[in-house]
Structure formats: C-alpha cells, structure tokens
Design a protein around this motif. Structure first.
Motif, PDB file in Angstrom:
ATOM      1  N   CYS A  26       0.849  -1.191   0.000  1.00  0.00           N
ATOM      2  CA  CYS A  26       0.000   0.000   0.000  1.00  0.00           C
ATOM      3  C   CYS A  26       0.883   1.240   0.000  1.00  0.00           C
ATOM      4  CB  CYS A  26      -0.946   0.018   1.201  1.00  0.00           C
ATOM      5  SG  CYS A  26      -0.116   0.122   2.802  1.00  0.00           S
ATOM      6  N   VAL A  27       0.279   2.366  -0.366  1.00  0.00           N
ATOM      7  CA  VAL A  27       0.976   3.660  -0.370  1.00  0.00           C
ATOM      8  C   VAL A  27       0.077   4.686   0.309  1.00  0.00           C
ATOM      9  CG1 VAL A  27       2.006   5.486  -1.770  1.00  0.00           C
ATOM     10  CG2 VAL A  27       2.183   3.111  -2.524  1.00  0.00           C
ATOM     11  N   ILE A  28       0.686   5.509   1.168  1.00  0.00           N
ATOM     12  CA  ILE A  28      -0.031   6.587   1.855  1.00  0.00           C
ATOM     13  C   ILE A  28       0.637   7.903   1.484  1.00  0.00           C
ATOM     14  CG2 ILE A  28      -0.689   7.563   4.088  1.00  0.00           C
ATOM     15  CD1 ILE A  28      -0.512   4.667   5.199  1.00  0.00           C
ATOM     16  N   CYS A  29      -0.141   8.833   0.942  1.00  0.00           N
ATOM     17  CA  CYS A  29       0.391  10.114   0.477  1.00  0.00           C
ATOM     18  C   CYS A  29      -0.331  11.256   1.185  1.00  0.00           C
ATOM     19  CB  CYS A  29       0.206  10.255  -1.031  1.00  0.00           C
ATOM     20  SG  CYS A  29       1.117   9.029  -1.991  1.00  0.00           S
ATOM     21  N   ILE A  30       0.437  12.228   1.662  1.00  0.00           N
ATOM     22  CA  ILE A  30      -0.128  13.374   2.367  1.00  0.00           C
ATOM     23  C   ILE A  30       0.365  14.653   1.706  1.00  0.00           C
ATOM     24  CG2 ILE A  30      -0.385  14.530   4.589  1.00  0.00           C
ATOM     25  CD1 ILE A  30       0.510  11.857   5.904  1.00  0.00           C
ATOM     26  N   ASN A  31      -0.532  15.335   1.003  1.00  0.00           N
ATOM     27  CA  ASN A  31      -0.255  16.672   0.460  1.00  0.00           C
ATOM     28  C   ASN A  31       1.051  16.739  -0.326  1.00  0.00           C
ATOM     29  OD1 ASN A  31      -2.585  17.912   1.469  1.00  0.00           O
ATOM     30  ND2 ASN A  31      -1.619  18.326   3.442  1.00  0.00           N
ATOM     31  N   GLY A  32       1.108  16.048  -1.437  1.00  0.00           N
ATOM     32  CA  GLY A  32       2.340  16.082  -2.223  1.00  0.00           C
ATOM     33  C   GLY A  32       2.077  15.976  -3.710  1.00  0.00           C
ATOM     34  N   PRO A  33       3.139  16.126  -4.514  1.00  0.00           N
ATOM     35  CA  PRO A  33       3.003  16.177  -5.974  1.00  0.00           C
ATOM     36  C   PRO A  33       3.179  14.811  -6.624  1.00  0.00           C
ATOM     37  CG  PRO A  33       5.223  16.797  -5.373  1.00  0.00           C
ATOM     38  CD  PRO A  33       4.513  16.471  -4.079  1.00  0.00           C
ATOM     39  N   ILE A  34       2.752  14.737  -7.873  1.00  0.00           N
ATOM     40  CA  ILE A  34       2.894  13.498  -8.645  1.00  0.00           C
ATOM     41  C   ILE A  34       4.148  13.523  -9.497  1.00  0.00           C
ATOM     42  CG2 ILE A  34       0.426  13.049  -8.702  1.00  0.00           C
ATOM     43  CD1 ILE A  34       0.407  14.257 -11.536  1.00  0.00           C
ATOM     44  N   GLY A  35       4.957  14.554  -9.350  1.00  0.00           N
ATOM     45  CA  GLY A  35       6.182  14.650 -10.125  1.00  0.00           C
ATOM     46  C   GLY A  35       7.109  15.700  -9.559  1.00  0.00           C
ATOM     47  N   SER A  36       8.220  15.879 -10.269  1.00  0.00           N
ATOM     48  CA  SER A  36       9.241  16.833  -9.822  1.00  0.00           C
ATOM     49  C   SER A  36       9.749  17.614 -11.018  1.00  0.00           C
ATOM     50  CB  SER A  36      10.399  16.089  -9.152  1.00  0.00           C
ATOM     51  OG  SER A  36      11.495  16.935  -8.948  1.00  0.00           O
ATOM     52  N   ASN A  37      10.168  18.831 -10.756  1.00  0.00           N
ATOM     53  CA  ASN A  37      10.771  19.625 -11.823  1.00  0.00           C
ATOM     54  C   ASN A  37      12.187  19.171 -12.138  1.00  0.00           C
ATOM     55  OD1 ASN A  37       9.072  22.190 -12.768  1.00  0.00           O
ATOM     56  ND2 ASN A  37       8.578  21.711 -10.642  1.00  0.00           N
ATOM     57  N   ASN A  38      12.763  18.365 -11.255  1.00  0.00           N
ATOM     58  CA  ASN A  38      14.127  17.876 -11.464  1.00  0.00           C
ATOM     59  C   ASN A  38      14.129  16.356 -11.469  1.00  0.00           C
ATOM     60  OD1 ASN A  38      15.331  20.559 -11.242  1.00  0.00           O
ATOM     61  ND2 ASN A  38      14.782  20.418  -9.090  1.00  0.00           N
ATOM     62  N   LYS A  39      14.920  15.785 -12.345  1.00  0.00           N
ATOM     63  CA  LYS A  39      15.050  14.340 -12.386  1.00  0.00           C
ATOM     64  C   LYS A  39      15.933  13.865 -11.233  1.00  0.00           C
ATOM     65  CE  LYS A  39      14.386  13.524 -17.337  1.00  0.00           C
ATOM     66  NZ  LYS A  39      14.971  12.939 -18.576  1.00  0.00           N
ATOM     67  N   LEU A  40      15.569  12.706 -10.678  1.00  0.00           N
ATOM     68  CA  LEU A  40      16.441  12.092  -9.682  1.00  0.00           C
ATOM     69  C   LEU A  40      17.669  11.533 -10.378  1.00  0.00           C
ATOM     70  CD1 LEU A  40      14.052  10.153  -7.284  1.00  0.00           C
ATOM     71  CD2 LEU A  40      14.999  12.427  -7.034  1.00  0.00           C
ATOM     72  N   SER A  41      18.808  11.556  -9.665  1.00  0.00           N
ATOM     73  CA  SER A  41      20.052  11.089 -10.235  1.00  0.00           C
ATOM     74  C   SER A  41      20.745  10.166  -9.258  1.00  0.00           C
ATOM     75  CB  SER A  41      20.970  12.282 -10.563  1.00  0.00           C
ATOM     76  OG  SER A  41      22.250  11.828 -10.935  1.00  0.00           O
ATOM     77  N   ASP A  42      21.355   9.110  -9.766  1.00  0.00           N
ATOM     78  CA  ASP A  42      22.151   8.231  -8.921  1.00  0.00           C
ATOM     79  C   ASP A  42      23.584   8.742  -8.792  1.00  0.00           C
ATOM     80  OD1 ASP A  42      20.341   6.173  -8.126  1.00  0.00           O
ATOM     81  OD2 ASP A  42      20.327   5.461 -10.191  1.00  0.00           O
ATOM     82  N   ASN A  43      23.862   9.878  -9.415  1.00  0.00           N
ATOM     83  CA  ASN A  43      25.206  10.450  -9.325  1.00  0.00           C
ATOM     84  C   ASN A  43      25.355  11.286  -8.075  1.00  0.00           C
ATOM     85  OD1 ASN A  43      25.854   9.386 -11.882  1.00  0.00           O
ATOM     86  ND2 ASN A  43      24.848  11.139 -12.880  1.00  0.00           N
ATOM     87  N   VAL A  44      26.577  11.347  -7.537  1.00  0.00           N
ATOM     88  CA  VAL A  44      26.843  12.134  -6.338  1.00  0.00           C
ATOM     89  C   VAL A  44      26.618  13.613  -6.605  1.00  0.00           C
ATOM     90  CG1 VAL A  44      28.644  12.804  -4.687  1.00  0.00           C
ATOM     91  CG2 VAL A  44      28.444  10.435  -5.407  1.00  0.00           C
ATOM     92  N   SER A  45      26.806  14.031  -7.877  1.00  0.00           N
ATOM     93  CA  SER A  45      26.619  15.452  -8.194  1.00  0.00           C
ATOM     94  C   SER A  45      25.179  15.890  -7.978  1.00  0.00           C
ATOM     95  CB  SER A  45      27.042  15.728  -9.636  1.00  0.00           C
ATOM     96  OG  SER A  45      26.293  14.906 -10.516  1.00  0.00           O
TER      97      SER A  45
END
Length: 463
Positions: free
Chosen positions: A301-320
């Motif tokens: 299950c997933v519980i979400c409280i007052n948040g968005p369905i996306g981001s303006n920035n992509k997640l990165s696996d890089n340290v930068s």
C-alpha cells in the motif's frame, strides 16, 4: 472574670452565631456573599489520566474542589528541546460542584473555544517574546515532551503577567512517540541513511518506509509512533543529511538508493518482507509514488499526504545530484509579509510530463490525504490528477481520498500543534514558508486522518 467581661463575651458569641446563620441563609437562597476561607474545604485538585501516554492517546483532564461557578484558566506549557517556551490558555467556568472536566465542558475563550478534550495540546503556540518562525518538532524520540498543565484563578490572557495569577493546581504529563519496548536502530550500511523502529516482541512485523519532504535530514517521530502501534518503520533520509555523500542542498540519490533501502528492509529477520508499505508527506509523496510505480518494487500500500505526482528535477544516482527547486523560482509567490509559497511549483501543469510518475502502473491501494488550505503544495490539483489518471487506467478502486477543509500542508500525528508558517531555511537567506491550516480544523483533520492511516495500514499490511 468580672460580670462586664462575661457580658461582652456573650454578645460576641451571639453575633458570631447570627453571622453564620445569615451566611447559611444566603447560600440557601442563592444570594451573593463575600468569599470566605475555610480550612474544611479540600485544596484544589487537578487530575490527568494517564500522566504518561503516547502522543496520539487522548487523556482526561479534570479539576475538582474549586469554588462553584468560578472562572478559571487551564494553561499548558512546555519547553522545546531548543529551549523555546510553548504555551496555551483556555477559559472555563466551574459547575455547581466546583468541577471542570475538559471531556465534557466547553471552553468559553482563550486559545480555543468549544468542547475540545485535547485542546490544551494541539493549541500550543510559541509564547510571547520567543523566536519567530519556529515549528514544534521532536528530535530525540527517546525522550518525552514534558507538558505542565495548571489551573489559574480567573480568565487569564497571554498578555497577562502569569506571575500575578494564582496557580491553584498543577500536574506535569509526559507525551511520548516511543512506547516502552520499541527498539530504535540507526542504519548506516550500503550507503543507506535511516533509522529503523521495531515494535516490542520477536516479530516478524509488517513495515512502512517513511519519507518526509524537502526540509531534509532524518525525521523519526512518525516512524517511532508507527512502531508503537505495531508496525516496523524505516525513517529514511534522502536529502540534506551529512551522512549522504554530496552537497547538502542537492538530492544526491536516485532509484538505486531506494531499491537498496527496500531490500534492506525486506531482508531484515524481524520484518515481513512481503508486507511493506510506503508513506510520504510533501515531496515524499512523489518519491512514494515513484517507488510504487517505477523502480520494480510492489508495495502492499501507499499513503500520500499533500504532495506532488512529479518533480521539476530528475532524480540522479550520481553524487553530483540535482539542486532543489532549480529553475522553479519563477513559480514562487510571496505574501505581504514576505513568506514564500511553493504551491505553483507543484501544479501538475508546471511539472514536465516526463518527470511525472506513471500512475497507470500502480497496483496497490493508495490513500491520498488532502489539506484544502495547503498553502505550500497544490494538493487538491494533484489529487484530482491522480483520480483522473487511475480512472483512465481502470484502477479507480485502488484510490481512497480524504479531504479536509481548513487543514494545511503539515498533517501529522494528532494532538500536535500546527504551524501556519515557519522557517524553511536560513541559507543563503532567511526564508519562512507558508504551510496553511487553521488551528481547530487542522487539529480535527490530524486526529481523523491518523485514525484512517492506522486502519489503512492494518487492512493492507496485516489484514
């Protein structure tokens, strides 16, 4: 003794008897008389049950042996871990028996009005003269909040000098996030930064991954409370923590990090590996939905409280990593006090389509909670898009939506005070964020939402 002295004593005795008779007559007929002291009346008594409880437990508060039909003030105060004073006042009138019971009686003024059994807890606000822009948040969950509850004579206001108001009775209560027997374990392995809370007993237990927002760091108190209610919970840091490599003002982790955290939880001997859910608040909602739809993990299950369905920035696996809010400043808005709102940043139309979660991939029940007075995120608009997307995918049955008028962004465990605005950051300059929420409706939302969250977890993780 002379005859004259005997006569004087006799007259005094008669006068005393007459005065006592007059006072009894006045009392019998409901007439006003001057209050007079008596050693026979018990001292005022304040009883609170229980005096040691979890933060989401209700308590009963009652004053006894007070003068009948008397004005009194119930006061609560605590000193935060940073040394700041939080307090609240509420006005009551005793009944004919000299009693006041907060479960039954109505507050007629002060910090709140009406019958609010837990009002002394959720209405706590910064005392006059304290630092501005603070928010009450527990840092060390292994210690309680000590809250002093007292009865003051008369109807007292915040502006009154409390030293001049007689304290009739006082009791200190302890409010905990961690129940006795809950175990707290710091996680620093395989690059994962978090804290795992386990309920008392051998387990294995159903579990939650607990994600907070862009305030960053490691927030533990909700996870501690989940464990106190029988669910293992991993409070997971992903941004703004010194143990995560890379700049503190960047999100330096990506899907690989969350996969590793989930694997760690699945393989723990005291966790039911096939009964894991995800809970997120604010930006943590995006991460929770992403985990459930895009990284190859199927939560229960997933519980979400007052948040968005996306981001303006992509997640990165890089340290930068990627800087928070980079390129979003054009969507910031400020009120007349200079407080910032990020609401427009999170409007679905302002999020690049390629950075939205793939809601059509959702395969588990979703509880989405909306504060209709959220001034930080566009919770209503995001909830609408989730509803429409799941309907288009033939998955409307997976969504449970709760919406609360008057509630703000920070819908947290119940009986804790809301901050309509608070400090978000001090670097590079001081920034106070608008969260929204009006005191009483927000408190009601927190109480109801927490009950529904626990029911949702019980049904989908343990049921």
């Amino acid at each position: 003794m002379c005859v004259r002295q005997k006569c004087v004593n006799s007259e005094m005795y008669v006068l005393q008897r007459i005065n006592i008779h007059r006072m009894v007559t006045c009392l019998q007929h409901g007439l006003a008389i001057t209050r007079w002291g008596s050693n026979c009346r018990p001292a005022p008594l304040l009883t609170i049950s229980p005096t040691r409880s979890l933060i989401d437990d209700e308590v009963t508060i009652e004053g006894r042996y007070l003068p009948p039909f008397c004005r009194i003030t119930m006061r609560a105060c605590l000193q935060s871990e940073d040394g700041d004073l939080w307090e609240t006042h509420s006005h009551y009138n005793t009944d004919k028996n000299g009693r006041v019971n907060l479960t039954r009686d109505v507050s007629v003024g002060g910090s709140y009005v009406g019958c609010e059994p837990m009002g002394l807890f959720w209405s706590l606000q910064l005392a006059h003269g304290e630092r501005k822009g603070l928010r009450l948040r527990k840092k060390n969950v292994e210690t309680p909040y000590p809250i002093q509850i007292s009865i003051l004579d008369g109807h007292v206001t915040f502006e009154d000098n409390n030293n001049n108001n007689q304290e009739l009775a006082a009791v200190t209560v302890e409010r905990w996030y961690m129940a006795p027997g809950v175990r707290r374990m710091e996680i620093r392995q395989n690059g994962i930064v978090g804290t795992l809370f386990l309920p008392p007993g051998p387990g294995p237990f159903p579990a939650m991954v607990d994600l907070w927002g862009m305030g960053g760091g490691l927030v533990e108190y909700r996870s501690a409370l989940c464990a106190s209610r029988g669910f293992a919970s991993l409070a997971l840091a992903y941004f703004g923590h010194s143990d995560i490599p890379g700049p503190l003002n960047c999100i330096n982790v990506g899907d690989q990090y969350f996969r590793a955290a989930l694997k760690l939880l699945q393989e723990h001997p005291q966790v039911c590996g096939d009964r894991i859910g995800v809970m997120g608040l604010s930006f943590g909602v995006y991460l929770s939905l992403r985990i459930a739809t895009q990284i190859g993990f199927s939560p229960r299950c997933v519980i979400c409280i007052n948040g968005p369905i996306g981001s303006n920035n992509k997640l990165s696996d890089n340290v930068s990593g990627s800087k928070i809010f980079e390129g979003d400043h054009k969507h910031w808005s400020f009120n007349e006090q200079g407080y910032v709102s990020f609401r427009e940043v999170s409007l679905p139309n302002n999020i690049p389509p390629e950075n939205k979660v793939k809601l059509e991939n959702l395969c588990c029940p979703l509880l989405y909670i909306v504060g209709e007075d959220d001034l930080c995120f566009a919770a209503m608009e995001n909830a609408n898009e989730i509803e429409e997307s799941l309907k288009a995918a033939g998955k409307s049955h997976l969504l449970v939506r709760l919406s609360y008028p008057g509630a703000g962004h920070l819908i947290e465990p119940p009986y804790t005070p809301n901050a309509r605005a608070s400090m978000f950051t001090t670097r590079p300059k001081k920034l106070i964020t608008l969260w929204g929420g009006h005191l009483a409706p927000h408190a009601a939302a927190q109480e109801h939402a927490w009950t529904k969250i626990l029911e949702f977890m019980e049904c989908n993780l343990r049921g």
